[in-house]
Every structure is written in structure tokens, then in C-alpha cells.
Design an enzyme around this catalytic site. Structure first.
Site, PDB file in Angstrom:
ATOM      1  CG  HIS A 104       3.251  -5.350   5.466  1.00 13.94           C
ATOM      2  ND1 HIS A 104       1.928  -5.021   6.093  1.00 13.94           N
ATOM      3  CD2 HIS A 104       2.753  -5.586   4.073  1.00 13.94           C
ATOM      4  CE1 HIS A 104       0.894  -4.701   5.175  1.00 13.94           C
ATOM      5  NE2 HIS A 104       1.453  -5.208   4.032  1.00 13.94           N
ATOM      6  CG  ASP A 149       1.810  18.670  -1.846  1.00 21.55           C
ATOM      7  OD1 ASP A 149       2.821  19.212  -1.607  1.00 21.55           O
ATOM      8  OD2 ASP A 149       0.809  19.392  -2.285  1.00 21.55           O
TER       9      ASP A 149
END
Length: 442
Positions: free
Chosen positions: A167, A385
Site C-alpha cells: 500500500h 479490461d
């Protein structure tokens, strides 16, 4: 609000994992030490997530691992720090030491499994841990890569992308842009904008000027007993879905109560609601102080604002606090107002003060008698995608710690919200469900 359970039928996959390899930027990048800001230092924890993609007939001759790997090489030219190693500066600050060591990339095959057999993969399940590469355990993160990628192919032609990212390199918004940009390159498209990776605008001031008390770094007194405590070794997990109708009813009830609340967001309503129900389920003394932490995006709150396409941590932790008695006895709008005030409190001055406070103290947020809400409601991770169509689902790879409550979008058109949490005992989880029913959110 309905319970969804906390696991899927499949506990373990038959999976063959190949040896890790290193992926380097497609073009030479100068060796350097990459600065991490004080907003990065406090959240140096692994974030493990999994995206699922269905197979496509016109892609049956393409290897998704090869496609993703080549696109990643191109993206690392812009985000080279993900191919470095976590280091420590002379003044004991985390930094990325980039000498083109390479991002760790792993291919795997689960040739006896299809995505369809997993059921709902929008929530974490035990088998998902196998879809994310974890390096051998070590005593600390120094010298370790900040990012690991695993691509697992299934017999149906679909695949899973498992991302294990520290993170300290990216927050949720930056991770979303990373994934979507990676997908663009994989589809043969160009990145038409530049990324802002310079974090120097978040450096502490000289001299330091902490202007606030920053009570988030100080423990609350824990008045709980061993029977009704905040923490346990083996917490019980549960998940609950709030559909749009339920959410509208919850918001309406909050606004009807008044208490200085004239509007309420989904995040504010869910945070206040979960906070109160969670405290009710723990049988705590009314005098116990309780605190809920959550992060606020500060990109536009800073003066000047952070640049567009900022690829770092542009969030700061804030909190709301009260006693269990006040939280559970007053209208829910009381808790909503506390959450709203905590958000409004985050200004440029507050963020600069928090940066300076950490520089002076190196303190970490104190979580005694507290818990953290992590919200992914506004992060459209499903838009990823890579040429096989948008992700059919995305999920954290594991259940949250019991000190964490996770909100994720779910349901048709992702207009519902799923609340995933852990509690110390099964009796506390049972009572959590009872408290939900008493709240008439059904």
C-alpha cells in the site's frame, strides 16, 4: 439487509504454479532512490486483490499471461518504482530503491477448474489466497519487491489476475488507474496522458508546524472484559448486503431524525450504521470510548491540489469518536454527523499538520477500542479490461482483520453494497445480525 455468509464451497484449488520471473521496464530507466511521503509511511501493508476474466472464443489462441506481461513492461516505463525494492533511508524512512531489479511475475494453471464453478467471486473466499503470489515470509519488508503479479489460467479459457501490492506505493484510486492503464496497453491502445509520480509536494515543512493534536495516534482506554473484548485470536467473519431499496430507506430514516443532518451519502450512512451495530453486538460498557477510522481522499483538498493522475497515496486517516452509550442511545443521525464532521475537518492545514506530526513523532495510528472502515464503493475496479472484456468480478483475496470493516460494491449494476467484517466471537456475530433486524433495514 441480508446475510451472504462468509465463504464459498471451494476451499482449495488444484493449481500448478511456475517459478517467478522478473519483468523489467520496456525502456531503460535511470537508477534512483524514489521518495515515499509521510502519507505512504503509515500504510506499508500488503493489499491482495483478485480480478476474474471469462474466456473469449476469439482469444482462445492467445496466452493472457504473455499479453499482460508485455503490457506490464510498457507500463513500468512510467511506474518504474513498482519494479524496485523497499529500502530504508539514513533517517529511517521507507523508500524505493530502483536499480531495475524487476517486478515479480508468476504464471499458474488450474486446469481442472472453471470460473463458473466458484459461484459468487465478488467476496473473499479461502481458495483466492492461491491466486495471489506470496513470497517466503521474512522478518520485515526491507529489500522486498513492492509488487507481485500472478496470472492463473483456467480450463474454461478464463483467467484470474492476482495483485499483491504494498500500500505504500499506491492508494485505491492510484491502483485503479494502474490496472485500467495496464488494460489499455494490453488492448493495444496508447496512454494519452502522463502520470504524476513525484511525491515531493507532500514533504514535511521546515520548520515543522504541527497545528493539531492528532488524537488518532493515541490509544483509548480499553474497558472491555475478556468475555466481551474488541479482539480475539480467531475472529468470526460475516458479510451482509444492502440493496438500493434498503439504502434509500436507511438514508430517509437518518434525514427524518434531524440532528443537524440535511444530506447523507452512502458511505456516511453505512459507516455510522455499521459503527453502532458493531458496538451494540459487543456488549460493551456505555462508558467505553469508541472510535472509527476511515481515509479521506485529499487530492482536491490540498492547496494547490495534487496533480491529475497522481500515482501515490493521496489519502489521510481521520476519525470520529464518542462513547458506546451515546452512540447506541442517540439517533443514528448523531453518528452520521460525527462522521461528516470528521470528513469536513480534513483540510489542507490538517493534512500538512499530519505530515509534520509524523515527521516529528513517527507515530502509528492507535487502534485500541477502535476499528477501521475501508471503502471500495467508489472504486470501479470491475472496469479493468485486458482484451477479454471487463472483469466479471473483483475481490480482496482474504477476509479483513477483525479491526477492519470493508465496504465493496455488489449486486446488479453494482448498486448494492456488501459489508464484510470480523467480530471476536460467534455470539457477537449473531447479535450483529439481530441488531440489523432491529434497525428495520430489510
Amino acid at each position: 439487509m441480508t446475510s451472504n455468509g462468509n465463504s464459498l464451497p471451494i476451499e482449495k484449488l488444484e493449481i500448478r504454479v511456475q517459478e517467478p520471473e522478473l519483468v523489467h521496464p520496456a525502456e531503460p530507466v535511470e537508477h534512483q532512490v524514489y521518495y515515499l511521503s509521510n502519507l505512504d509511511q503509515n500504510i506499508a501493508v500488503p493489499m491482495q486483490t483478485v480480478w476474474f476474466f471469462n474466456g473469449q472464443e476469439d482469444k482462445k489462441d492467445q496466452d493472457p499471461a504473455a499479453v499482460l506481461k508485455e503490457a506490464l513492461r510498457k507500463l513500468l516505463v512510467h511506474m518504474f518504482f513498482l519494479a524496485g525494492r523497499i529500502g530504508l533511508s539514513p533517517d529511517y524512512r521507507l523508500q524505493i530503491e530502483f536499480e531495475d531489479q524487476g517486478l515479480v511475475f508468476v504464471e499458474a494453471v488450474a486446469e481442472k477448474h472453471c470460473i463458473a464453478e466458484f459461484g459468487d467471486v465478488s467476496r473473499p473466499a479461502p481458495f483466492m489466497k492461491q491466486l495471489v503470489y506470496e513470497p517466503p515470509p521474512s522478518e520485515n519488508i526491507l529489500g522486498s519487491p513492492p509488487t507481485f503479479v500472478q496470472v492463473t489460467k483456467f480450463k474454461c479459457g478464463g483467467f484470474a489476475l492476482g495483485l499483491n501490492n504494498n500500500h505504500c506505493t499506491l492508494d485505491g484510486l492510484a491502483a485503479h488507474e494502474f490496472i485500467c492503464s495496464w488494460g489499455k496497453l494490453a488492448r493495444g491502445l496508447e496512454i494519452t496522458h502522463s502520470f504524476s509520480i513525484d511525491r515531493s509536494m507532500l514533504k514535511p515543512r521546515s520548520p515543522l508546524q504541527p497545528e493539531f493534536s492528532h488524537e488518532e495516534f493515541y490509544d483509548l482506554e480499553d474497558l472491555s472484559t475478556t468475555e466481551d473484548s474488541f479482539f480475539s485470536i480467531n475472529p468470526v467473519h460475516g458479510s451482509f448486503e444492502v440493496n438500493p431499496r434498503d439504502m434509500d430507506a436507511l438514508k430517509k430514516s437518518i434525514l427524518d431524525e434531524g440532528e443537524g443532518v440535511s444530506k447523507v451519502t452512502t458511505f456516511e450512512a453505512l459507516t455510522a450504521f455499521t459503527w453502532r451495530v458493531r458496538m451494540n453486538s459487543l456488549n460493551l460498557t456505555p462508558a467505553q470510548k469508541t472510535r472509527v477510522f476511515f481515509s479521506v481522499d485529499v487530492r482536491k483538498k490540498l492547496s494547490p491540489p495534487l496533480p491529475e493522475h497522481f500515482m501515490g497515496n493521496g489519502i489521510v486517516l481521520t476519525f470520529a469518536t464518542t462513547t458506546v452509550g451515546e452512540l447506541c442511545e442517540k439517533p443514528l443521525s448523531f453518528a452520521v454527523k460525527l462522521v461528516q464532521d470528521a470528513i469536513a475537518f480534513v483540510t489542507d492545514k490538517y493534512v500538512r499538520s499530519a505530515i509534520d506530526h509524523f515527521e516529528a513523532t513517527r507515530a502509528r495510528p492507535a487502534l485500541v477500542a477502535s476499528f477501521v472502515v475501508t471503502s471500495w464503493l467508489r472504486l470501479p475496479f470491475h472496469e479493468a479490461d485486458f482484451g477479454w472484456g471487463p472483469a466479471v468480478a473483483m475481490s480482496p483475496a482474504s477476509l479483513p482483520d477483525q479491526g477492519v470493516v470493508l465496504f465493496i460494491s455488489s449486486g446488479k449494476d453494482r448498486k448494492s453494497a456488501t459489508v464484510i467484517l470480523g467480530l471476536p466471537t460467534s455470539s457477537a456475530m449473531d447479535k450483529f445480525g439481530v441488531e440489523l433486524n432491529k434497525a428495520h433495514v430489510n
